[in-house]
Motif scaffolding. Structure first.
Motif, PDB file in Angstrom:
ATOM      1  N   SER A 129     -15.133  -3.957   4.626  1.00  0.00           N
ATOM      2  CA  SER A 129     -15.793  -2.827   3.962  1.00  0.00           C
ATOM      3  C   SER A 129     -16.131  -3.157   2.510  1.00  0.00           C
ATOM      4  CB  SER A 129     -14.847  -1.627   3.966  1.00  0.00           C
ATOM      5  OG  SER A 129     -13.660  -1.956   3.244  1.00  0.00           O
ATOM      6  N   GLY A 130     -15.629  -4.288   2.011  1.00  0.00           N
ATOM      7  CA  GLY A 130     -15.810  -4.613   0.603  1.00  0.00           C
ATOM      8  C   GLY A 130     -14.627  -4.183  -0.246  1.00  0.00           C
ATOM      9  N   GLU A 131     -13.718  -3.421   0.340  1.00  0.00           N
ATOM     10  CA  GLU A 131     -12.542  -2.997  -0.421  1.00  0.00           C
ATOM     11  C   GLU A 131     -11.475  -4.093  -0.405  1.00  0.00           C
ATOM     12  OE1 GLU A 131     -12.477   1.763   0.590  1.00  0.00           O
ATOM     13  OE2 GLU A 131     -12.197   0.318   2.219  1.00  0.00           O
ATOM     14  N   ILE A 132     -10.462  -3.895  -1.232  1.00  0.00           N
ATOM     15  CA  ILE A 132      -9.317  -4.799  -1.286  1.00  0.00           C
ATOM     16  C   ILE A 132      -8.076  -3.989  -0.983  1.00  0.00           C
ATOM     17  CG2 ILE A 132      -7.907  -6.230  -2.824  1.00  0.00           C
ATOM     18  CD1 ILE A 132     -10.870  -6.463  -4.287  1.00  0.00           C
ATOM     19  N   MET A 133      -7.193  -4.567  -0.168  1.00  0.00           N
ATOM     20  CA  MET A 133      -6.005  -3.854   0.281  1.00  0.00           C
ATOM     21  C   MET A 133      -4.770  -4.651  -0.108  1.00  0.00           C
ATOM     22  SD  MET A 133      -5.573  -2.545   4.077  1.00  0.00           S
ATOM     23  CE  MET A 133      -4.053  -2.083   4.823  1.00  0.00           C
ATOM     24  N   ILE A 134      -3.794  -3.974  -0.688  1.00  0.00           N
ATOM     25  CA  ILE A 134      -2.580  -4.649  -1.151  1.00  0.00           C
ATOM     26  C   ILE A 134      -1.356  -3.946  -0.570  1.00  0.00           C
ATOM     27  CG2 ILE A 134      -1.257  -5.394  -3.175  1.00  0.00           C
ATOM     28  CD1 ILE A 134      -3.884  -5.125  -4.806  1.00  0.00           C
ATOM     29  N   SER A 135      -0.496  -4.721   0.087  1.00  0.00           N
ATOM     30  CA  SER A 135       0.734  -4.147   0.652  1.00  0.00           C
ATOM     31  C   SER A 135       1.796  -4.005  -0.438  1.00  0.00           C
ATOM     32  CB  SER A 135       1.269  -5.028   1.778  1.00  0.00           C
ATOM     33  OG  SER A 135       1.541  -6.331   1.292  1.00  0.00           O
ATOM     34  N   THR A 136       2.747  -3.092  -0.212  1.00  0.00           N
ATOM     35  CA  THR A 136       3.812  -2.888  -1.195  1.00  0.00           C
ATOM     36  C   THR A 136       5.173  -2.898  -0.501  1.00  0.00           C
ATOM     37  OG1 THR A 136       3.854  -0.479  -0.970  1.00  0.00           O
ATOM     38  CG2 THR A 136       2.300  -1.402  -2.578  1.00  0.00           C
ATOM     39  N   LEU A 137       6.207  -3.127  -1.323  1.00  0.00           N
ATOM     40  CA  LEU A 137       7.575  -3.111  -0.796  1.00  0.00           C
ATOM     41  C   LEU A 137       8.258  -1.773  -0.985  1.00  0.00           C
ATOM     42  CD1 LEU A 137       7.148  -6.279  -1.177  1.00  0.00           C
ATOM     43  CD2 LEU A 137       9.632  -6.357  -1.331  1.00  0.00           C
ATOM     44  N   GLY A 138       7.757  -0.973  -1.962  1.00  0.00           N
ATOM     45  CA  GLY A 138       8.524   0.224  -2.258  1.00  0.00           C
ATOM     46  C   GLY A 138       7.759   1.302  -2.969  1.00  0.00           C
ATOM     47  N   ASP A 139       8.510   2.339  -3.364  1.00  0.00           N
ATOM     48  CA  ASP A 139       7.949   3.395  -4.203  1.00  0.00           C
ATOM     49  C   ASP A 139       8.213   3.034  -5.665  1.00  0.00           C
ATOM     50  OD1 ASP A 139      10.574   4.060  -4.845  1.00  0.00           O
ATOM     51  OD2 ASP A 139      10.589   5.933  -3.702  1.00  0.00           O
ATOM     52  N   PRO A 140       7.730   3.836  -6.623  1.00  0.00           N
ATOM     53  CA  PRO A 140       7.912   3.466  -8.036  1.00  0.00           C
ATOM     54  C   PRO A 140       9.373   3.337  -8.463  1.00  0.00           C
ATOM     55  CG  PRO A 140       6.181   5.117  -7.841  1.00  0.00           C
ATOM     56  CD  PRO A 140       6.802   4.986  -6.475  1.00  0.00           C
ATOM     57  N   ALA A 141      10.284   4.014  -7.759  1.00  0.00           N
ATOM     58  CA  ALA A 141      11.706   3.968  -8.134  1.00  0.00           C
ATOM     59  C   ALA A 141      12.438   2.777  -7.525  1.00  0.00           C
ATOM     60  CB  ALA A 141      12.385   5.269  -7.712  1.00  0.00           C
ATOM     61  N   ASN A 143      12.827   2.294  -4.174  1.00  0.00           N
ATOM     62  CA  ASN A 143      13.254   2.534  -2.794  1.00  0.00           C
ATOM     63  C   ASN A 143      12.244   1.854  -1.866  1.00  0.00           C
ATOM     64  OD1 ASN A 143      15.337   4.499  -3.620  1.00  0.00           O
ATOM     65  ND2 ASN A 143      13.558   5.713  -4.223  1.00  0.00           N
ATOM     66  N   GLY A 144      12.670   1.554  -0.634  1.00  0.00           N
ATOM     67  CA  GLY A 144      11.756   0.902   0.288  1.00  0.00           C
ATOM     68  C   GLY A 144      10.647   1.837   0.756  1.00  0.00           C
ATOM     69  N   LYS A 145       9.427   1.295   0.858  1.00  0.00           N
ATOM     70  CA  LYS A 145       8.296   2.078   1.371  1.00  0.00           C
ATOM     71  C   LYS A 145       7.142   1.131   1.672  1.00  0.00           C
ATOM     72  CE  LYS A 145       5.466   6.130   0.242  1.00  0.00           C
ATOM     73  NZ  LYS A 145       5.043   7.035  -0.841  1.00  0.00           N
ATOM     74  N   GLY A 146       6.753   1.048   2.942  1.00  0.00           N
ATOM     75  CA  GLY A 146       5.737   0.077   3.338  1.00  0.00           C
ATOM     76  C   GLY A 146       4.339   0.657   3.367  1.00  0.00           C
ATOM     77  N   GLY A 147       3.775   0.917   2.185  1.00  0.00           N
ATOM     78  CA  GLY A 147       2.413   1.460   2.114  1.00  0.00           C
ATOM     79  C   GLY A 147       1.412   0.431   1.623  1.00  0.00           C
ATOM     80  N   PHE A 148       0.173   0.896   1.407  1.00  0.00           N
ATOM     81  CA  PHE A 148      -0.916  -0.003   1.017  1.00  0.00           C
ATOM     82  C   PHE A 148      -1.804   0.635  -0.050  1.00  0.00           C
ATOM     83  CE2 PHE A 148       0.200  -0.759   5.427  1.00  0.00           C
ATOM     84  CZ  PHE A 148       0.358  -2.131   5.483  1.00  0.00           C
ATOM     85  N   ILE A 149      -2.171  -0.160  -1.035  1.00  0.00           N
ATOM     86  CA  ILE A 149      -3.071   0.259  -2.113  1.00  0.00           C
ATOM     87  C   ILE A 149      -4.486  -0.188  -1.750  1.00  0.00           C
ATOM     88  CG2 ILE A 149      -3.614  -0.091  -4.564  1.00  0.00           C
ATOM     89  CD1 ILE A 149      -0.584  -1.129  -4.746  1.00  0.00           C
ATOM     90  N   LEU A 150      -5.467   0.685  -1.952  1.00  0.00           N
ATOM     91  CA  LEU A 150      -6.872   0.299  -1.771  1.00  0.00           C
ATOM     92  C   LEU A 150      -7.559   0.196  -3.120  1.00  0.00           C
ATOM     93  CD1 LEU A 150      -8.568   2.273   1.168  1.00  0.00           C
ATOM     94  CD2 LEU A 150      -8.143  -0.184   1.023  1.00  0.00           C
ATOM     95  N   ASN A 161      -4.418   5.436  -1.252  1.00  0.00           N
ATOM     96  CA  ASN A 161      -3.665   4.746  -0.205  1.00  0.00           C
ATOM     97  C   ASN A 161      -4.547   4.469   1.004  1.00  0.00           C
ATOM     98  OD1 ASN A 161      -1.894   6.542  -1.836  1.00  0.00           O
ATOM     99  ND2 ASN A 161      -0.288   5.486  -0.707  1.00  0.00           N
ATOM    100  N   TRP A 162      -4.276   3.350   1.687  1.00  0.00           N
ATOM    101  CA  TRP A 162      -4.970   3.070   2.943  1.00  0.00           C
ATOM    102  C   TRP A 162      -4.348   3.891   4.074  1.00  0.00           C
ATOM    103  CZ3 TRP A 162      -3.113   0.849   7.567  1.00  0.00           C
ATOM    104  CH2 TRP A 162      -4.109   0.499   8.505  1.00  0.00           C
ATOM    105  N   GLU A 163      -3.021   4.001   4.074  1.00  0.00           N
ATOM    106  CA  GLU A 163      -2.329   4.632   5.206  1.00  0.00           C
ATOM    107  C   GLU A 163      -2.580   6.136   5.229  1.00  0.00           C
ATOM    108  OE1 GLU A 163       0.579   4.545   1.764  1.00  0.00           O
ATOM    109  OE2 GLU A 163      -0.860   3.150   2.642  1.00  0.00           O
ATOM    110  N   LYS A 164      -2.620   6.662   6.450  1.00  0.00           N
ATOM    111  CA  LYS A 164      -2.801   8.106   6.647  1.00  0.00           C
ATOM    112  C   LYS A 164      -1.700   8.610   7.577  1.00  0.00           C
ATOM    113  CE  LYS A 164      -7.809   8.413   6.003  1.00  0.00           C
ATOM    114  NZ  LYS A 164      -8.287   7.048   5.769  1.00  0.00           N
ATOM    115  N   GLY A 165      -1.453   9.887   7.520  1.00  0.00           N
ATOM    116  CA  GLY A 165      -0.435  10.465   8.400  1.00  0.00           C
ATOM    117  C   GLY A 165       0.928  10.492   7.723  1.00  0.00           C
ATOM    118  N   ASP A 166       1.894  11.084   8.410  1.00  0.00           N
ATOM    119  CA  ASP A 166       3.217  11.306   7.822  1.00  0.00           C
ATOM    120  C   ASP A 166       4.140  10.111   7.987  1.00  0.00           C
ATOM    121  OD1 ASP A 166       2.318  13.855   7.327  1.00  0.00           O
ATOM    122  OD2 ASP A 166       3.062  14.635   9.253  1.00  0.00           O
TER     123      ASP A 166
END
Length: 457
Positions: A129-141, A143-150, A161-166
């Protein structure tokens, strides 16, 4: 036949880290000359220091990739450098002057925290799509959290965020996607605030290290399946086969020292099976009585014929023939350092694989500290580059000499016919000789894309 034809690599980019070394210097991006014809062969020819201290540069990725190559306007002219600890994201201009990269943009950590509620960014991949996606290990504090930055591929602003849903995995690390199979698969290292300061064996058996590979629906961006690869396995690098029609690949599990093959089942979901186990060694004089191999990086050759990985603690790099993907066959192995060399503090009491402890590794008169870690293969599959730093807090703990002497980059020659690895004795990049003092060199990238950056769709 290799799918990415290209000239021999002449320069490589390597992030170099000063965090945890006691030297108050910013991390930098090194440009290293790897052309044997050059008068600067094996030398750092340019250094781009970051504007901040303590970032912990780690992995890098491109602004555009093979999935965009139908579009002639797209060029790999920006290198994305997420900072693992500070959570800043640097965008580096390598298009203006390949040999002298310059800083193009800084994405501040507050933006990552506020816009995505994420932190500890790790792997960057470009999307079709031309976007860039970056995986993460955690939240700002931490703690573990497997989300993605667009990120927007033109402005490099955070889009969200790339991820959707709960549903979101409890941890994150690396990822690979394959649109033909409508899938993204991510891995789990551990909880950042636990592993951030070093490896504490007390964290084991407490759910602080990852045990799953996580399957996402590529179209809906939702988390659909978790595959358990074992308690405290810590699955790190994940690689699909390069053939975009293939619905399988491998993941390297660090603490359990296993390679799992993951694959799409006939039902259309995904599964994994253990295909390689590196046996632990019974030792004295070390942190624990059993020393795992500690598989830290894996890669697959562009023709999908060989799998390579590094055992950071045992000190060897291995090459497996994966013509039969379910039955990898060991065809090459070489020791280049590690924790079990003769004359060191560790005595091996029982070893299922070796008759004796390996000799310390010397090259060009230098005793190499640390063990083999990040690897990158030439496009023709004949040269394997290796660096020796894992992550500054763990380097400091497992290999104190690495902090003192700096890491190195080595090159192994590969037999691509029969299999086999040998050290190129004339190649050494010594990051212990940097002008600002010894530093820790991590992931290796070629300007035009490489075996671990490129996803074909």
């Amino acid at each position: 036949v290799s799918v990415l034809k290209g000239p021999r690599e002449e320069i490589v980019y390597v992030p170099c880290i000063y965090r945890n070394t006691g030297r108050k210097k910013p991390d930098f991006l090194a440009t290293v000359d790897v052309s044997p014809k050059s008068p600067h062969y094996c030398q750092v020819i340019h250094r781009l220091p970051m504007p901040n201290l303590g970032d912990e540069l780690h992995h890098s990725g491109w602004n555009t990739c093979s999935s965009c190559f139908g579009d002639a306007t797209k060029k790999r002219n920006r290198l994305i450098l997420p900072s693992f600890i500070s959570s800043r994201i640097y965008v580096v201009d390598v298009g203006t002057d390949l040999r002298a990269p310059r800083l193009f943009k800084v994405v501040n950590s507050e933006d990552v925290f506020w816009k995505c509620n994420l932190g500890y960014p790790h792997t960057s991949h470009c999307l079709g799509s031309g976007e860039i996606m970056i995986s993460t290990l955690g939240d700002p504090a931490g703690n573990g959290k497997g989300g993605f930055i667009l990120l927007d591929g033109e402005t490099f602003e955070i889009k969200g965020n790339w991820e959707k849903g709960d549903k979101i995995p409890p941890m994150g690390y690396d990822f690979w996607y394959q649109p033909r199979h409508n899938v993204l698969i991510s891995t789990e290292w551990g909880i950042p605030k636990c592993l951030g300061y070093g490896f504490d064996p007390n964290d084991l058996k407490k759910g602080r290290y990852g045990r799953r590979i996580n399957v996402w629906d590529w179209t809906t961006h939702t988390y659909v399946q978790a595959i358990d690869v074992g308690e405290d396995a810590a699955p790190l690098e994940i690689r699909f086969l390069h053939n975009p029609a293939a619905a399988e690949g491998y993941v390297g599990c660090t603490i359990s020292s296993t390679i799992h093959r993951f694959y799409k089942t006939e039902q259309g979901d995904w599964a994994a099976e253990k295909v390689i186990q590196v046996p632990s060694k019974k030792v004295e004089g070390w942190l624990l009585p059993d020393m795992p191999g500690f598989i830290t990086d894996i890669l697959i050759s562009l023709d999908d014929r060989f799998l390579y990985f590094s055992n950071w603690l045992h000190g060897d790099i291995r090459q497996y023939d994966i013509s039969d993907t379910r039955k990898p066959k060991l065809v090459g192995q070489v020791f280049v350092g590690g924790s079990i060399t003769k004359g060191g503090p560790v005595t091996v009491c029982r070893d299922e694989e070796l008759q004796s402890q390996p000799d310390p590794f010397f090259i060009k008169g230098k005793k190499v500290p640390g063990g083999p870690q990040m690897i990158q293969l030439s496009l023709d599959g004949k040269r394997l580059y290796v660096t020796t730093s894992l992550y500054s807090a763990w380097d400091r703990q497992f290999y104190p000499d690495l902090i003192k002497d700096g890491s190195v980059m080595l090159q192994l020659d590969v037999d691509t016919e029969q299999g086999g690895l040998t050290v190129n004795e004339s190649f050494l990049v010594d990051f212990g000789k940097e002008p600002d003092g010894p530093c820790l060199a991590h992931e290796i990238r070629y300007p035009g894309g490489d075996c671990t950056s490129d996803i074909w769709v």
